[in-house]
Design an enzyme around this catalytic site. Structure first.
Site, PDB file in Angstrom:
ATOM      1  N   ARG A 222     -31.727   5.756  -2.905  1.00 59.77           N
ATOM      2  CA  ARG A 222     -32.614   6.192  -1.828  1.00 59.77           C
ATOM      3  C   ARG A 222     -33.225   7.535  -2.207  1.00 59.77           C
ATOM      4  O   ARG A 222     -32.486   8.508  -2.391  1.00 59.77           O
ATOM      5  CB  ARG A 222     -31.823   6.382  -0.519  1.00 59.77           C
ATOM      6  CG  ARG A 222     -30.963   5.191  -0.115  1.00 59.77           C
ATOM      7  CD  ARG A 222     -31.789   4.132   0.571  1.00 59.77           C
ATOM      8  NE  ARG A 222     -31.013   2.914   0.801  1.00 59.77           N
ATOM      9  CZ  ARG A 222     -30.542   2.532   2.004  1.00 59.77           C
ATOM     10  NH1 ARG A 222     -30.755   3.276   3.045  1.00 59.77           N
ATOM     11  NH2 ARG A 222     -29.879   1.395   2.118  1.00 59.77           N
ATOM     12  N   GLU A 224     -34.162  10.155  -0.929  1.00 58.51           N
ATOM     13  CA  GLU A 224     -34.106  10.914   0.324  1.00 58.51           C
ATOM     14  C   GLU A 224     -35.019  12.124   0.229  1.00 58.51           C
ATOM     15  O   GLU A 224     -34.963  12.863  -0.739  1.00 58.51           O
ATOM     16  CB  GLU A 224     -32.663  11.377   0.604  1.00 58.51           C
ATOM     17  CG  GLU A 224     -31.677  10.254   0.853  1.00 58.51           C
ATOM     18  CD  GLU A 224     -31.942   9.497   2.142  1.00 58.51           C
ATOM     19  OE1 GLU A 224     -32.697  10.020   2.987  1.00 58.51           O
ATOM     20  OE2 GLU A 224     -31.424   8.377   2.280  1.00 58.51           O
ATOM     21  N   ARG A 230     -25.001  14.501   4.513  1.00 54.17           N
ATOM     22  CA  ARG A 230     -24.551  13.107   4.607  1.00 54.17           C
ATOM     23  C   ARG A 230     -25.385  12.105   3.841  1.00 54.17           C
ATOM     24  O   ARG A 230     -25.218  10.905   3.993  1.00 54.17           O
ATOM     25  CB  ARG A 230     -24.477  12.698   6.079  1.00 54.17           C
ATOM     26  CG  ARG A 230     -25.778  12.906   6.811  1.00 54.17           C
ATOM     27  CD  ARG A 230     -25.511  13.150   8.264  1.00 54.17           C
ATOM     28  NE  ARG A 230     -26.281  12.256   9.101  1.00 54.17           N
ATOM     29  CZ  ARG A 230     -25.828  11.724  10.225  1.00 54.17           C
ATOM     30  NH1 ARG A 230     -24.589  11.939  10.601  1.00 54.17           N
ATOM     31  NH2 ARG A 230     -26.586  10.976  10.952  1.00 54.17           N
ATOM     32  N   HIS A 231     -26.331  12.606   3.022  1.00 44.91           N
ATOM     33  CA  HIS A 231     -27.166  11.697   2.236  1.00 44.91           C
ATOM     34  C   HIS A 231     -27.034  11.976   0.742  1.00 44.91           C
ATOM     35  O   HIS A 231     -27.078  13.124   0.305  1.00 44.91           O
ATOM     36  CB  HIS A 231     -28.645  11.851   2.612  1.00 44.91           C
ATOM     37  CG  HIS A 231     -28.954  11.321   3.972  1.00 44.91           C
ATOM     38  ND1 HIS A 231     -28.996  12.138   5.078  1.00 44.91           N
ATOM     39  CD2 HIS A 231     -29.234  10.072   4.394  1.00 44.91           C
ATOM     40  CE1 HIS A 231     -29.271  11.386   6.138  1.00 44.91           C
ATOM     41  NE2 HIS A 231     -29.427  10.136   5.752  1.00 44.91           N
ATOM     42  N   GLU A 368     -22.655   7.557  11.170  1.00 40.05           N
ATOM     43  CA  GLU A 368     -22.857   6.126  10.885  1.00 40.05           C
ATOM     44  C   GLU A 368     -22.244   5.816   9.527  1.00 40.05           C
ATOM     45  O   GLU A 368     -22.581   6.439   8.531  1.00 40.05           O
ATOM     46  CB  GLU A 368     -24.367   5.841  10.845  1.00 40.05           C
ATOM     47  CG  GLU A 368     -24.701   4.433  10.414  1.00 40.05           C
ATOM     48  CD  GLU A 368     -26.112   4.323   9.849  1.00 40.05           C
ATOM     49  OE1 GLU A 368     -27.051   4.935  10.396  1.00 40.05           O
ATOM     50  OE2 GLU A 368     -26.256   3.635   8.814  1.00 40.05           O
ATOM     51  N   SER A 371     -24.096  -0.397   8.618  1.00 40.56           N
ATOM     52  CA  SER A 371     -25.124  -1.000   9.444  1.00 40.56           C
ATOM     53  C   SER A 371     -25.398  -2.416   8.985  1.00 40.56           C
ATOM     54  O   SER A 371     -25.035  -2.801   7.866  1.00 40.56           O
ATOM     55  CB  SER A 371     -26.335  -0.071   9.508  1.00 40.56           C
ATOM     56  OG  SER A 371     -27.378  -0.543   8.770  1.00 40.56           O
ATOM     57  N   ARG A 419     -19.563   7.711   2.681  1.00 46.20           N
ATOM     58  CA  ARG A 419     -19.459   8.172   4.078  1.00 46.20           C
ATOM     59  C   ARG A 419     -18.082   7.858   4.655  1.00 46.20           C
ATOM     60  O   ARG A 419     -17.515   8.669   5.373  1.00 46.20           O
ATOM     61  CB  ARG A 419     -20.537   7.503   4.928  1.00 46.20           C
ATOM     62  CG  ARG A 419     -21.915   8.025   4.607  1.00 46.20           C
ATOM     63  CD  ARG A 419     -22.694   8.244   5.876  1.00 46.20           C
ATOM     64  NE  ARG A 419     -24.035   8.683   5.542  1.00 46.20           N
ATOM     65  CZ  ARG A 419     -25.105   8.350   6.247  1.00 46.20           C
ATOM     66  NH1 ARG A 419     -24.996   7.571   7.302  1.00 46.20           N
ATOM     67  NH2 ARG A 419     -26.283   8.816   5.902  1.00 46.20           N
TER      68      ARG A 419
HETATM   69  P1  AMO Z   1     -28.430   1.025   5.618  1.00 44.84           P
HETATM   70  O1  AMO Z   1     -29.683   1.526   5.035  1.00 44.84           O
HETATM   71  O2  AMO Z   1     -28.124   1.457   7.002  1.00 44.84           O
HETATM   72  O3  AMO Z   1     -28.428  -0.583   5.649  1.00 44.84           O
HETATM   73  O4  AMO Z   1     -27.214   1.394   4.673  1.00 44.84           O
HETATM   74  C1  AMO Z   1     -25.913   0.908   4.922  1.00 44.84           C
HETATM   75  C2  AMO Z   1     -24.911   2.048   4.894  1.00 44.84           C
HETATM   76  O5  AMO Z   1     -24.985   2.732   3.644  1.00 44.84           O
HETATM   77  C3  AMO Z   1     -24.773   4.129   3.829  1.00 44.84           C
HETATM   78  N1  AMO Z   1     -25.956   4.874   3.361  1.00 44.84           N
HETATM   79  C4  AMO Z   1     -25.923   6.066   2.756  1.00 44.84           C
HETATM   80  N2  AMO Z   1     -24.911   6.878   2.425  1.00 44.84           N
HETATM   81  C5  AMO Z   1     -25.199   8.024   1.790  1.00 44.84           C
HETATM   82  N3  AMO Z   1     -26.460   8.428   1.465  1.00 44.84           N
HETATM   83  C6  AMO Z   1     -27.506   7.654   1.782  1.00 44.84           C
HETATM   84  N4  AMO Z   1     -28.732   8.047   1.436  1.00 44.84           N
HETATM   85  C7  AMO Z   1     -27.277   6.412   2.456  1.00 44.84           C
HETATM   86  N5  AMO Z   1     -28.053   5.416   2.905  1.00 44.84           N
HETATM   87  C8  AMO Z   1     -27.244   4.495   3.440  1.00 44.84           C
HETATM   88  C9  AMO Z   1     -24.529   4.341   5.308  1.00 44.84           C
HETATM   89  C10 AMO Z   1     -25.170   3.116   5.931  1.00 44.84           C
HETATM   90  O6  AMO Z   1     -24.585   2.784   7.172  1.00 44.84           O
HETATM   91  N6  AMO Z   1     -29.262  -3.603   3.825  1.00 44.84           N
HETATM   92  C11 AMO Z   1     -28.768  -2.861   4.966  1.00 44.84           C
HETATM   93  C12 AMO Z   1     -27.398  -3.321   5.396  1.00 44.84           C
HETATM   94  C13 AMO Z   1     -27.343  -4.703   5.981  1.00 44.84           C
HETATM   95  O7  AMO Z   1     -28.151  -4.973   6.870  1.00 44.84           O
HETATM   96  O8  AMO Z   1     -26.503  -5.516   5.543  1.00 44.84           O
HETATM   97  C14 AMO Z   1     -28.721  -1.371   4.581  1.00 44.84           C
HETATM   98  O9  AMO Z   1     -28.856  -0.987   3.449  1.00 44.84           O
HETATM   99  O10 AMO Z   1     -23.133   4.321   5.559  1.00 44.84           O
END
Ligand code: AMO
Length: 451
Positions: A222, A224, A230-231, A368, A371, A419
């Protein structure tokens, strides 16, 4: 206990060899000189044990030990002895014994360290902790974070398998975005453009038509746009995707996985959780709230009116978790029905009110961690959803085949490993929960410090 002196034993095993000669190998965590004696704390993969080098026992060994500095790699032979009552270290698993060294060999030298690694707790600023990651990871308190992480992975794997999911391995070079257009890393792929996957989403869904139930641990990327606690830009996602299920069954399934993963970590890493002074995880009945219900609670209990927001703000996540802990004795909360257009194209709108979707997040101790959603499984409806978000159908051709040729009702979810680790140990920054964290400012080296 049979002891073959030419065979290495681990530091943790020393109490089983009292009075016996043993061979140990490891890193010197600390050296202390007391009068005519040199004490070495030896670290190996099982823990620590104290070595005592006495010139009266081994003159050669003493000469070698005088040159030893922290992080030297050594091989030592000696006899395991009980320590005297007054010198027993109750905080150490091997604290009732020590090894009287008869010979010691240096296998590898270490240069003088940039900071003291022999302390109970490394009190360094996070950037320094990460600048010297190859070294700081060796510190027992830091390495124990990754023992907990391993237990989380194991707990997730066990629970997914129990559910009948089969493990799959999926690619991370992809043709298109899945979680929304921003945040995508573009890569040069010969004469073409490709991207780093934001999620294993498309592949896990396609595999439902092969195995019905799958799980995977995948890297997700990602881009970001900002720096937060938290990212990360490269994260580890623990995903499941399940065919022939409805929305309620999906809620039951991810809650079951979350609980059994966290119980597994409490059972297998109790001593580490204690060291981090963690309270027991509260496993009361997990409250299930829609986003709108959550926002009502936030207004009523915390006085903030966020009822027009599409998503929960970070403070809402913190507060609703506080509420759940107090009212339901649960560290976990399930939030459902996010607005459809705030969710990715594959998310099923709620047939009773399509403005909202059959989606969910799980929160743990204020953040979170997971998801997912029930998915659109109808081919035509999926094409409409892609078009509505102005996505290029050509980029989804292979994915769409799975739906064109028969996809059952299905759904899935994804836990962010870092997380979950962060919250299991109450770490203040997600970077501490990643062995080699990537963010806007760092890929191993800090960008500002390179050239
Ligand atoms: P989502 O984008 O919410 O859903 O990601 C799922 C989980 O991954 C973690 N997460 C992260 N942790 C740290 N840094 C980040 N940049 C980051 N982005 C996400 C979080 C989040 O809840 N494909 C969907 C899931 C699905 O529908 O099955 C998805 O990627 O804990």
């Amino acid at each position: 206990m049979i002891n073959d002196k030419s065979k290495r034993i681990l530091s943790k095993e020393t109490p089983e060899f009292i009075g016996k000669k043993v061979l140990l190998k490891g890193w010197v965590k600390a050296r202390r000189d007391h009068g005519k004696l040199i004490f070495l704390d030896l670290r190996d993969r099982s823990g620590l044990v104290q070595l005592v080098v006495n010139p009266k026992v081994s003159e050669d060994g003493y000469k070698v030990a005088q040159e030893i500095r922290p992080e030297f790699v050594v091989e030592a032979t000696g006899v395991v002895k009980n320590r005297s009552e007054s010198t027993i270290n109750k905080d150490l698993e091997t604290g009732a014994v020590e090894v009287g060294v008869s010979s010691i060999i240096v296998l590898s030298k270490a240069q003088p360290l940039p900071f003291d690694m022999g302390v109970e707790e490394l009190k360094l600023e996070l950037p320094t902790l990460l600048d010297y990651r190859a070294l700081t990871l060796r510190h027992p308190k830091i390495s124990s974070i990754f023992e907990v992480q391993e237990a989380l992975v194991e707990g997730f794997r066990n629970a997914s398998k129990k559910l009948g999911c089969r493990e799959i391995v999926v690619p991370t070079i992809v043709a298109s975005a899945t979680e929304g257009g921003s945040g995508l890393f573009e890569i040069e792929y010969y004469d073409h453009k490709a991207f780093l996957a934001q999620s294993p989403q498309l592949y896990k869904q396609m595999m439902v038509t092969v195995f019905e139930r799958v799980w995977t641990i995948a890297h997700a990327y990602r881009a970001e746009p900002s720096v937060t606690t938290r990212h990360l830009t490269e994260t580890t996602q623990m995903d499941c995707e399940i065919g022939f299920v409805d929305f309620r069954e999906l809620l039951d399934m991810f809650e079951e996985i979350a609980v059994s993963m966290l119980k597994h970590v409490e059972e297998s890493c109790g001593n580490i959780l204690k060291k981090f002074k963690m309270e027991k995880i509260a496993f009361g009945k997990i409250p299930r709230l829609t986003v709108r219900e959550t926002q009502e609670i936030i207004l009523k209990e915390f006085g903030r009116d966020n009822r027009k927001e599409k998503d929960l703000a970070p403070q809402d996540e913190v507060d609703i978790c506080k509420w759940a802990k107090e009212k339901h004795k649960s560290d976990l909360v399930t939030i459902t029905h996010f607005p459809t257009m705030a969710k990715p194209f594959y998310t099923m709108p709620d047939p009773r009110n399509p403005e909202y979707s059959l989606s969910y997040d799980m929160l743990f101790r204020g953040i979170e961690i997971m998801s997912g959603s029930q998915r659109i499984h109808d081919y035509q409806q999926l094409i409409e959803s892609l078009k509505k978000r102005k996505l290029n159908l050509k980029k989804f051709e292979m994915y769409l085949q799975a739906f064109k040729y028969g996809m059952p009702p299905e759904g899935g979810f994804s836990f962010g490993l870092e997380r979950v680790t962060m919250k299991t140990l109450d770490l203040k920054n997600i970077r501490e929960a990643s062995l080699f964290p990537r963010d806007m400012e760092r890929v191993d080296e800090r960008f500002s410090s390179i050239g």
